[in-house]
Design a protein around this motif. Structure first.
Motif, PDB file in Angstrom:
ATOM      1  N   LEU A 158       0.855  -1.178   0.000  1.00 29.86           N
ATOM      2  CA  LEU A 158       0.000   0.000   0.000  1.00 29.86           C
ATOM      3  C   LEU A 158       0.893   1.230   0.000  1.00 29.86           C
ATOM      4  N   THR A 159       0.585   2.188  -0.901  1.00 27.43           N
ATOM      5  CA  THR A 159       1.375   3.412  -0.983  1.00 27.43           C
ATOM      6  C   THR A 159       0.528   4.584  -0.506  1.00 27.43           C
ATOM      7  N   PHE A 160       1.115   5.428   0.353  1.00 22.61           N
ATOM      8  CA  PHE A 160       0.439   6.616   0.887  1.00 22.61           C
ATOM      9  C   PHE A 160       1.188   7.837   0.378  1.00 22.61           C
ATOM     10  N   GLN A 161       0.482   8.678  -0.393  1.00 20.16           N
ATOM     11  CA  GLN A 161       1.100   9.790  -1.081  1.00 20.16           C
ATOM     12  C   GLN A 161       1.540  10.875  -0.095  1.00 20.16           C
ATOM     13  N   GLY A 162       2.559  11.620  -0.549  1.00 26.10           N
ATOM     14  CA  GLY A 162       2.989  12.807   0.174  1.00 26.10           C
ATOM     15  C   GLY A 162       3.691  12.475   1.488  1.00 26.10           C
ATOM     16  N   SER A 163       3.516  13.365   2.456  1.00 22.41           N
ATOM     17  CA  SER A 163       4.263  13.265   3.724  1.00 22.41           C
ATOM     18  C   SER A 163       3.409  12.652   4.830  1.00 22.41           C
ATOM     19  N   LYS A 164       2.384  11.880   4.502  1.00 19.82           N
ATOM     20  CA  LYS A 164       1.554  11.243   5.534  1.00 19.82           C
ATOM     21  C   LYS A 164       2.411  10.341   6.412  1.00 19.82           C
ATOM     22  N   THR A 165       2.041  10.256   7.706  1.00 17.26           N
ATOM     23  CA  THR A 165       2.800   9.421   8.656  1.00 17.26           C
ATOM     24  C   THR A 165       1.914   8.349   9.263  1.00 17.26           C
ATOM     25  N   HIS A 166       0.785   8.073   8.652  1.00 17.30           N
ATOM     26  CA  HIS A 166      -0.036   6.975   9.124  1.00 17.30           C
ATOM     27  C   HIS A 166      -0.908   6.507   7.957  1.00 17.30           C
ATOM     28  N   GLY A 167      -1.431   5.276   8.114  1.00 20.24           N
ATOM     29  CA  GLY A 167      -2.288   4.723   7.087  1.00 20.24           C
ATOM     30  C   GLY A 167      -3.023   3.495   7.603  1.00 20.24           C
ATOM     31  N   MET A 168      -4.093   3.153   6.910  1.00 24.26           N
ATOM     32  CA  MET A 168      -4.934   2.024   7.303  1.00 24.26           C
ATOM     33  C   MET A 168      -4.659   0.842   6.375  1.00 24.26           C
ATOM     34  N   LEU A 169      -4.638  -0.378   6.985  1.00 27.24           N
ATOM     35  CA  LEU A 169      -4.478  -1.618   6.226  1.00 27.24           C
ATOM     36  C   LEU A 169      -5.805  -2.367   6.271  1.00 27.24           C
ATOM     37  N   PRO A 170      -6.591  -2.329   5.195  1.00 23.05           N
ATOM     38  CA  PRO A 170      -7.883  -3.029   5.187  1.00 23.05           C
ATOM     39  C   PRO A 170      -7.716  -4.458   4.668  1.00 23.05           C
ATOM     40  N   GLY A 171      -8.813  -5.208   4.790  1.00 24.07           N
ATOM     41  CA  GLY A 171      -8.876  -6.535   4.187  1.00 24.07           C
ATOM     42  C   GLY A 171      -7.974  -7.559   4.833  1.00 24.07           C
ATOM     43  N   LEU A 172      -7.690  -7.436   6.122  1.00 19.03           N
ATOM     44  CA  LEU A 172      -6.828  -8.405   6.788  1.00 19.03           C
ATOM     45  C   LEU A 172      -7.602  -9.679   7.108  1.00 19.03           C
ATOM     46  N   GLN A 173      -6.845 -10.744   7.292  1.00 17.08           N
ATOM     47  CA  GLN A 173      -7.448 -12.033   7.654  1.00 17.08           C
ATOM     48  C   GLN A 173      -7.575 -12.100   9.178  1.00 17.08           C
ATOM     49  N   PRO A 174      -8.770 -12.351   9.715  1.00 16.29           N
ATOM     50  CA  PRO A 174      -8.903 -12.458  11.186  1.00 16.29           C
ATOM     51  C   PRO A 174      -8.055 -13.601  11.744  1.00 16.29           C
ATOM     52  N   TYR A 175      -7.711 -13.413  12.991  1.00 13.82           N
ATOM     53  CA  TYR A 175      -7.007 -14.443  13.747  1.00 13.82           C
ATOM     54  C   TYR A 175      -5.739 -14.891  13.004  1.00 13.82           C
ATOM     55  N   SER A 176      -4.948 -13.872  12.566  1.00 13.28           N
ATOM     56  CA  SER A 176      -3.734 -14.161  11.798  1.00 13.28           C
ATOM     57  C   SER A 176      -2.609 -13.296  12.333  1.00 13.28           C
ATOM     58  N   HIS A 177      -1.388 -13.768  12.055  1.00 15.54           N
ATOM     59  CA  HIS A 177      -0.206 -13.006  12.418  1.00 15.54           C
ATOM     60  C   HIS A 177       0.349 -12.335  11.158  1.00 15.54           C
ATOM     61  N   TYR A 178       0.530 -11.021  11.194  1.00  8.36           N
ATOM     62  CA  TYR A 178       1.036 -10.264  10.066  1.00  8.36           C
ATOM     63  C   TYR A 178       2.362  -9.614  10.438  1.00  8.36           C
ATOM     64  N   THR A 179       3.163  -9.387   9.402  1.00  6.35           N
ATOM     65  CA  THR A 179       4.425  -8.658   9.548  1.00  6.35           C
ATOM     66  C   THR A 179       4.438  -7.544   8.512  1.00  6.35           C
ATOM     67  N   LEU A 180       4.983  -6.392   8.883  1.00  2.18           N
ATOM     68  CA  LEU A 180       5.044  -5.277   7.940  1.00  2.18           C
ATOM     69  C   LEU A 180       6.325  -4.505   8.136  1.00  2.18           C
ATOM     70  N   ASN A 181       6.683  -3.728   7.060  1.00  2.00           N
ATOM     71  CA  ASN A 181       7.718  -2.714   7.185  1.00  2.00           C
ATOM     72  C   ASN A 181       7.336  -1.526   6.310  1.00  2.00           C
ATOM     73  N   VAL A 182       7.984  -0.411   6.521  1.00  2.00           N
ATOM     74  CA  VAL A 182       7.651   0.836   5.836  1.00  2.00           C
ATOM     75  C   VAL A 182       8.903   1.355   5.128  1.00  2.00           C
ATOM     76  N   ARG A 183       8.698   1.916   3.939  1.00  2.00           N
ATOM     77  CA  ARG A 183       9.807   2.479   3.163  1.00  2.00           C
ATOM     78  C   ARG A 183       9.377   3.824   2.594  1.00  2.00           C
ATOM     79  N   VAL A 184      10.345   4.695   2.463  1.00  2.00           N
ATOM     80  CA  VAL A 184      10.080   5.992   1.862  1.00  2.00           C
ATOM     81  C   VAL A 184      10.337   5.878   0.350  1.00  2.00           C
ATOM     82  N   VAL A 185       9.563   6.639  -0.470  1.00  2.00           N
ATOM     83  CA  VAL A 185       9.638   6.535  -1.922  1.00  2.00           C
ATOM     84  C   VAL A 185       9.881   7.923  -2.510  1.00  2.00           C
TER      85      VAL A 185
END
Length: 1194
Positions: free
Chosen positions: A899-926
């Motif tokens: 998911l890409t968030f335009q501009g200088s935003k410092t937060h965002g929402m991750l929709p469509g996740l699977q319930p009762y699951s373990h997720y891993t994420l990282n963030v990168r600047v573009v």
């Protein structure tokens, strides 16, 4: 890096010398010049190498040459001197080397057969001719021979030989009959290249006695003929009659017709053959086949294709010809003969050889003393020709030595030549197929420049046409030529003018200001010469009022107008033509100034009339058609668009404006409302017209604003209420003077494509905006935040410039300024750009995850420092993925979502996740270059959610009162399953639903059996799983319990018992008897007692049964109106269901104890049961049982 090959010591001086060679001079064939200049001989005309003469005429062997002083001539014959003075029949033409041998008076042509060579000599050298082989033509007679008649059976093949006598040149062969009519040829019958006549198969119509081969010898205009050949083709019937007449009955066998046969080749023989041809000749390949039916010939080239424009088929495709054959045409060619019974192939291997041919033929050299030069003689052939040099007709190896001459293979190099170096050199290139001989002289002259064009020559040229000013010159060394205009003008250069090698000055588009005096100056080291010529530019002759199409009545008068405008110094001649010929010599035709008048018009006067205006410099014409018609009724006025304006003229010509004047055309009964003016730039966009201005319909002049350095032409259109006229003829051209550009390029941008560059781009000016020649751009740049000076560079007419070595992503100020040969455009405004971006260096920090619900999470992070972005910040990109089980991880790669968030935003929402699951994420600047490093992986869990529907639901093992359900757990449990819920209800035959039963099943079960169900009943099931959060989606299914097999079996057994069959037969007989008795009683007026008893004692059991008043609810579930699924359909084992056995005889038997009433009431009871079956029969979709079939019998 490849190593350089060292030069050999012997070749270094040669290469240095070649660098100093100057171009040779041509000596113009000017009589005045040739009177003064000496020149070695040059052969100008000679007889062909292979010279075949007519023995009935005198022999003329040509040899013509030129030179100064005039050359003398001598001849050799067969390699020795030919003394023509000793032979009274041989003379030489005066002033020529041509021999005339008078064999007409006394002599034979064979006496003078041989090889002749002519030598032309003067004090500067000797030129020689080719070896001329003289042979008399021969046309010998055919030898006498006795030709036996030929008799063949229908269908056989045949070759009629010609074998003409050998003549010189070879004869042309053709076949004719006694009446000198050519014999018809076809795919079946054709003449070969050798002259023979080939029959693929003979037919009875080929029978004739006059097959004659003729040989025509064109050189002597004689024709020789062979003895006639007789051919008789006998059909099978004729052959059988002949055999029967000559043999007894016991000897007669009979002839059989020729069988059809596959093709075979008559020529060439075998499967392969060879063919050799010389380069440049016509390659002819031939294949002729016999067979029955007649074969068809096809040609292919193995490993190649036949050349498209040089391939021709002759003789019904039996001959393949390729013209202008070359070495590339070598190879294998295959001919294929085919008929319905088969095919045969023949391969011809072609080799193309080549007599010598020139690559570079030696050219005459005119050098001045001390100069250098070369003679080059390069030829090719197959095999490679040998190159030999001669000087003045003597092999160069034995010729006197010349220190200025050096031979290097096919090149003779001259250095520091002197007058004694003058000579004629011959180059001989030869191989086994022929030779080439070329003469080239070296003439050493020291001559100051001479201008051969007459002084003060006046050239008159029509405006806007090319002007060619001659300056024919000669000198040795070759002079250089310069042109000047006026008395103090500078040398004319090739930006506007064209300077030709022969000294001619060309002005491509002569204008009025081209008028003047031009001076041609020729210089070499021995002197200088000059000559003045004069140029006048004249206005073109134009027809400003053209004759117009006319339709006139017979007997009336017609007038054609032709108004001509011309240069005042030129006097035009006006001529009228009719249908491109002279006017009729008739007094009805008269010419009065600008008009042609025809009176008393007749039908013969119709046609095309042309007005032609001629001056000494140009010619123009215009035509109109005259149509003569019968007098029509008076026509109504014609309303049409205007005629185009004419007579356009430019006045008040200034640098940036001009006045255009025109004459309006006829308005065709609708007033002109406005004029539209368009222009054409003949210099840049010839043929494309642009809008210039509009003026009212009352104006005939317009002041037009112009741009610099444009070659304008104008045209005008008139418009009225009907529409717009066609454009007028274009005005004369007007080239405005060049000026500096008015504007600078637009869309200036600076964007780097690499971390260390700055790419400056702009939209260039078009040719119209350049305002002059030599359009260029001055590109300037400096860092925005620094104190550096502007850096500038001037580039050609391009749209991009790349600055290298810049720091990464630094703002720059950029300017792009236009300039041309006249000057600069106004100072442009600076725009800001950036040098190239690089990948970001820092990853976002302090990544935090807030789980909102089981399918949504919110991510926060800290922004990176702007300096570390090293480019335009485009946003932040989150990579996230779900942790996979070990088995899944082995099967496939982990799927990451982005998911890409335009501009200088410092937060965002991750929709469509699977319930009762373990997720891993990282963030990168573009940025514009790409992504920076990833942040530290952050993991999070999603809470439980409701499960998905069970993956499957099946009903197995149906019995009378039980069904077993099997299922697979949900594919997405979305948590820990707590239990399953099963709901089911029965469905009756009208699709009404019964009471709903709710059942809880432990979560660890995947199978469940329901007992105590009704037999032969359909049930609908609703099944879903549950977690602690709630219930998931349900899955539905239907199934039916089985029927009572024992009861069905008993019914079938009763139906098949013998006593039951007998009982049924007795009942049928009894009914028949009762019907007969009843019929008799009724006819006698009596009353049937059984009927009375039935009326008095109505039995309720025989009344139609009412519908069961059940308590089932309406079955209206929209999901269930569909076919039964696999596993839930009615069993197909042909057993009878219990609920469908109510109408069986066993039921009736139980109801009446299996006995008949004496009064016949059984009939009524049976009848009533039958009515119910008919009423209920539409409700059941089951197949009828055997018992029901017996019911229908009664």
């Amino acid at each position: 890096m490849p190593k350089k090959k060292p030069f050999s010591a012997g070749r270094v001086p040669l290469i240095l010398f070649l660098c100093q060679i100057v171009s040779a001079l041509d000596v113009p064939l000017d009589p005045k010049l040739l009177d003064d200049l000496v020149q070695p001989p040059t052969i100008t005309q000679q007889s062909p190498k292979d010279y075949i003469i007519d023995p009935r005429e005198n022999i003329v062997i040509q040899c013509e040459a030129k030179g100064k002083p005039p050359p003398s001539f001598s001849w050799t014959r067969n390699g020795t001197h030919f003394d023509i003075d000793k032979d009274p029949l041989v003379t030489m033409k005066p002033g020529s080397g041509t021999l005339v041998i008078n064999i007409m008076s006394d002599g034979k042509a064979e006496t003078y057969e041989g090889i002749y060579q002519c030598t032309a000599r003067n004090e500067r050298g000797a030129a020689i001719s080719n070896n001329i082989v003289v042979r008399p033509s021969r046309s010998p007679l055919w030898t006498k021979e006795r030709l036996e008649p030929i008799t063949l059976r229908n269908g056989q093949s045949l070759v009629l030989p010609c074998r003409p006598p050998v003549g010189l040149p070879p004869a042309i062969i053709f076949w004719m009959d006694n009446s000198f009519q050519r014999l018809p040829q076809s795919e079946r019958v054709s003449q070969g290249l050798n002259g023979d006549l080939y029959f693929s198969n003979v037919l009875p119509e080929d029978t004739r006695e006059d097959y004659i081969c003729y040989a025509r010898f064109n050189h002597t205009q004689t024709i020789q003929q062979k003895q006639p050949i007789s051919l008789k083709v006998i059909s099978v019937d004729e052959l059988n009659d002949t055999i029967a007449a000559n043999l007894s009955d016991t000897e007669f066998y009979g002839a059989k017709p020729s069988k059809e046969r596959p093709p075979t080749f008559l020529t060439p023989e075998g499967n392969e053959s060879l063919k050799e041809e010389l380069r440049g000749n016509v390659l002819s390949l031939e294949c002729i086949a016999e067979g029955l039916p007649t074969p068809i010939i096809y040609w292919i080239k193995e490993d190649g294709t036949l050349p498209v424009n040089r391939t021709f088929y002759r003789n019904f495709k039996k001959t393949l010809q390729i013209t202008q054959v070359s070495e590339a045409d070598s190879g294998n060619y295959q001919c294929i003969a085919k008929n319905t019974l088969g095919a045969v192939h023949h391969t011809i291997s072609v080799t193309v050889k080549a007599a010598p041919y020139w690559i570079v033929a030696p050219q005459n050299l005119v050098l001045s003393p001390g100069e250098n030069g070369t003679l080059i003689c390069r030829a090719n052939g197959n095999p490679k020709p040998r190159i030999g040099w001669l000087t003045n007709g003597v092999p160069i190896e034995i010729a006197p030595d010349d220190p200025s001459r050096k031979i290097d293979g096919d090149t003779i190099i001259f250095s520091n030549v002197q007058e004694r170096s003058s000579a004629v050199y011959q180059c001989n290139a030869s191989n086994e197929y022929g030779y080439l001989l070329a003469n080239a002289f070296v003439n050493v002259l020291a001559e100051p420049p001479r201008i051969l064009t007459s002084a003060n020559t006046l050239y008159q040229v029509i405006a806007n046409r090319p002007a060619l000013l001659d300056c024919a010159f000669f000198g040795s060394p070759r002079p250089t030529i310069e042109w000047f205009k006026g008395t103090r003008g500078s040398a004319l250069h090739e930006d506007i003018y064209v300077l030709h090698d022969n000294g001619t000055l060309e002005i491509p588009v002569a204008q009025k200001d081209s008028t003047g005096t031009y001076t041609c100056v020729a210089r070499n080291k021995l002197g200088m010469a000059k000559n003045e010529v004069h140029l006048e530019i004249k206005d073109p002759t134009r027809i400003i009022k053209q004759p117009e199409y006319a339709v006139v009545q017979r007997g009336s008068k017609v007038s054609f107008e032709c108004k001509v405008k011309h240069d005042h110094t030129l006097i035009p001649t006006i001529m009228w033509l009719k249908d491109n010929g002279e006017l009729p010599n008739d007094e009805r035709f008269s010419i009065d100034k600008d008009h042609l008048v025809v009176t008393d018009v007749s039908d013969d006067d119709g046609g095309t009339y042309t007005c032609a205006a001629n001056t000494t410099l140009d010619r123009v014409s215009a035509s109109a058609v005259l149509r003569v018609v019968a007098p029509p009724p008076t026509p109504a006025p014609i309303y049409d668009v205007p005629n185009p304006p004419f007579d356009l003229e430019l006045t008040n010509q200034l640098d940036k404006s001009v006045q255009l004047t025109w004459t309006p055309g006829d308005d065709n009964n609708s007033p002109i409302t406005k004029f539209i003016i368009e222009y054409e730039d003949a210099m840049r966009e010839a043929g494309i017209w642009h809008h210039q201005a509009e003026v009212s319909g009352t104006q005939t002049t317009a002041q037009l604003k112009l741009s610099p350095y444009v070659n304008y032409s104008f045209r005008v259109m008139a418009e009225n209420s009907i529409g717009r006229s066609v454009p007028s003829e274009a005005s004369e051209q007007y080239l405005t003077k060049a000026a500096e550009p008015d504007q600078n390029p637009t869309a200036v941008e600076g964007l780097g494509t690499e971390p260390d560059n700055l790419v400056i781009t702009w939209k260039p000016l078009n040719g119209f905006e350049s305002n002059g020649p030599g359009l260029q751009y001055k590109v300037s740049w400096r860092q925005k935040d620094g104190d550096d000076e502007w850096t500038s560079v001037v580039v050609a007419n391009v749209s991009k410039y790349i600055v290298s070595g810049t720091p990464t992503f630094v703002p720059y100020l950029i300017k792009v300024q236009s300039l041309n040969d006249v000057g600069f455009a106004p100072e442009p405004a600076a725009v800001m750009g950036h040098s190239g971006e690089d990948l970001p260096m820092v990853a976002p920090g302090n990544v935090r995850v807030n789980v909102v619900n089981s399918t949504l999470a919110e991510v926060h992070w800290d922004p990176v420092p702007l300096k570390s972005v090293r480019g335009h910040l485009q946003g932040y990109r989150i990579y996230y993925w779900k942790a996979q089980g070990s088995s899944k991880r082995n099967r496939r790669h982990i799927e990451k979502k982005i998911l890409t968030f335009q501009g200088s935003k410092t937060h965002g929402m991750l929709p469509g996740l699977q319930p009762y699951s373990h997720y891993t994420l990282n963030v990168r600047v573009v940025n514009g270059k790409g992504e920076g490093p990833a942040s530290t992986d952050r993991g999070f869990h999603t809470p439980e959610g409701v499960p998905s529907a069970p993956s499957s639901l099946k009903i197995v093992n149906p019995t009378l009162d039980s069904l077993t359900l099997e299922w697979d757990p949900p594919s997405h449990p979305n948590g820990i399953l707590t239990e399953y819920t099963l709901k089911y209800q029965p469905i009756n035959s009208t699709h009404e639903l019964g009471p709903l039963v709710d059942l809880k099943i432990p979560a660890n079960k995947t199978r469940w059996t329901l007992k105590n169900l009704n037999f032969s009943t359909r049930y609908k099931f609703y099944f879903y799983a549950q977690t602690s959060v709630g219930s998931g989606s349900q899955i539905t299914e239907e199934a039916i319990t089985t029927v009572d097999e024992a009861m069905a079996s008993r019914q079938v057994d009763i139906a098949t018992q013998g006593w039951f069959i007998g009982l049924m037969c007795a009942v049928a007989l009894l009914i028949l008897i009762l019907l007969i008795v009843c019929f008799i009683r009724r006819n006698k007026g009596g009353k049937y007692p059984v009927k009375e008893k039935e009326d008095a004692h109505a039995d309720p059991e025989i009344q139609p049964m009412k519908e069961d008043d059940g308590t089932f609810g309406e079955y209206s579930d929209a999901e269930d109106h569909k076919p039964l699924k696999k596993g839930s359909r009615t069993p197909s084992d042909r057993t009878v269901k219990k609920e469908d056995s109510d109408g069986s005889l066993a039921d009736y038997g139980e109801g009446v104890n299996g006995q008949f009433n004496e009064d016949g009431s059984f009939i009524g009871q049976y009848s009533g049961r039958r009515e119910k079956e008919q009423a209920e029969g539409n409700e059941s979709s089951e197949a009828p049982s055997p018992v029901n079939a017996m019911n229908s019998f009664v």
